[in-house]
Design an enzyme around this catalytic site. Structure first.
Site, short mmCIF file in Angstrom:
data_model
loop_
_atom_site.label_atom_id
_atom_site.label_comp_id
_atom_site.label_asym_id
_atom_site.label_seq_id
_atom_site.Cartn_x
_atom_site.Cartn_y
_atom_site.Cartn_z
N GLU A 102 0.83 -1.20 0.00
CA GLU A 102 0.00 0.00 0.00
C GLU A 102 0.87 1.26 0.00
O GLU A 102 1.89 1.32 0.70
CB GLU A 102 -0.86 -0.04 1.27
CG GLU A 102 -1.71 1.18 1.53
CD GLU A 102 -2.38 1.12 2.90
OE1 GLU A 102 -3.36 1.86 3.09
OE2 GLU A 102 -1.93 0.34 3.77
N HIS A 103 0.47 2.26 -0.79
CA HIS A 103 1.15 3.56 -0.75
C HIS A 103 0.49 4.41 0.32
O HIS A 103 -0.73 4.53 0.38
CB HIS A 103 1.02 4.27 -2.11
CG HIS A 103 1.39 5.73 -2.04
ND1 HIS A 103 2.70 6.17 -2.17
CD2 HIS A 103 0.63 6.84 -1.83
CE1 HIS A 103 2.71 7.49 -2.05
NE2 HIS A 103 1.47 7.91 -1.84
N LEU A 104 1.31 5.02 1.18
CA LEU A 104 0.80 5.95 2.19
C LEU A 104 1.52 7.29 2.03
O LEU A 104 2.72 7.33 1.76
CB LEU A 104 1.06 5.40 3.60
CG LEU A 104 0.31 4.10 3.97
CD1 LEU A 104 0.82 3.55 5.30
CD2 LEU A 104 -1.18 4.34 4.03
N ASP A 230 13.73 -2.97 13.85
CA ASP A 230 14.69 -1.99 13.31
C ASP A 230 14.08 -0.60 13.42
O ASP A 230 13.97 0.13 12.45
CB ASP A 230 15.02 -2.34 11.85
CG ASP A 230 16.22 -1.55 11.32
OD1 ASP A 230 16.97 -0.97 12.13
OD2 ASP A 230 16.40 -1.50 10.09
#
Length: 322
Positions: A102-104, A230
């Site tokens: 998904e692009h956010l 991380d």
């Protein structure tokens, strides 16, 4: 590449937008599709990585992305933190892989730092609360049978390999946290340093330090916590809906491990730690163990970026031996 993406995403629309980005490991690009915007991470590495002989033939882009996808799925399943929704990992013609997610619309973490601190504490307490719920149900006559409910995890590790940077991490399940951390995190990093640098001082300091590690955990009950793995400032962000974490290298470990890198390399706003420790207060010996966990991150950076990280690595070992 675009033809492959159209087929894998089953979309007629595929329009790149924004600027392409390249980190020190992978490059990324966002695309509009029929079902909304996606972000595509690309890494052309095949199984063998000749520039890092210590890593050996185990590393490949698919393995790295599959570990990241499993990490995102585990984090997302808790419902406590926001991550980009993973879609799939695909092989690239000629070698390497791409990870579709998904692009956010992310921006740097600032106003949402306190909220992220609360969410990370809730994440770290999640498995413990599952265990408490399980005990309660065992005491209850006629408790419902377990189905698709989240499972309480009793050991340290993860169900698959995850990569911290380009280094694959062994996540074989262990009953004991100091054993897991010493063997699969510190020893693994020092083995790579031995192969690439044969550093006598690192070898001598480690011989002295490893026997002292169990003392740092005396009297401490450690319940496995699902970690991002991380959590440095480059792997967190926010948008109008709240904080976001990404690029994980998850496993079940000691919650304190997560905070070590959050205090390094730029660090997080103080409000993050205030909110976190309101829910999970510092246990006795916290600061000393934090140095031990920061040692892992210095060693990992030495293995990735070279001798510039030798001095802080050895310096941290010397501090721990005092």
């Amino acid at each position: 590449m675009e033809q492959l993406l159209r087929a894998e995403l089953r979309t007629r629309t595929l329009r790149a937008f924004g600027s392409s980005g390249a980190g020190c490991i992978s490059e990324g690009r966002s695309y509009d599709t029929d079902s909304g915007p996606v972000f595509v991470k690309v890494n052309r590495r095949t199984q063998v990585n000749p520039s890092r002989p210590g890593v050996g033939a185990a590393f490949g882009a698919r393995q790295m992305f599959e570990g990241e996808m499993a990490s995102l799925e585990a984090l997302q399943s808790t419902g406590l933190v926001r991550v980009p929704r993973p879609v799939k990992v695909i092989d690239l013609p000629g070698g390497g892989a791409a990870f579709l997610m998904e692009h956010l619309n992310m921006r740097s973490l600032s106003s949402q730092a306190s909220k992220l601190g609360e969410q990370m504490a809730d994440l770290h307490l999640y498995n413990q609360k599952l265990g408490e719920k399980l005990k309660e149900e065992e005491r209850t006559v006629g408790r419902r049978a377990g189905g698709a409910e989240p499972q309480y995890v009793t050991k340290f590790g993860f169900h698959t390999v995850t990569c911290c940077g380009i280094i694959p991490q062994v996540n074989e399940w262990q009953d004991d946290w100091p054993t897991f951390f010493t063997r699969h995190r510190l020893q693994a990093q020092l083995d790579l340093i031995e192969k690439d640098y044969a550093d006598r001082e690192a070898r001598e300091l480690w011989a002295q330090l490893q026997v002292k590690i169990p003392n740092l955990f005396c009297g401490l009950e450690i319940i496995p916590a699902l970690l991002h793995g991380d959590l440095w400032s480059g792997n967190v962000a926010e948008d109008d809906m709240g904080p976001i974490i990404y690029d994980p290298a998850s496993f079940y470990g000691h919650s304190e491990f997560e905070l070590a890198i959050a205090l390094m390399f730029g660090g997080f706003p103080r409000s993050f730690f205030t909110a976190y420790h309101r829910k999970i207060p510092k246990a006795p010996g916290f600061d000393r163990r934090l140095q031990l966990y920061q040692l892992f991150n210095y060693l990992n950076h030495w293995n990735h970026f070279g001798l510039g990280y030798r001095s802080p690595s050895l310096g941290t070992m010397r501090k721990l031996l005092k």
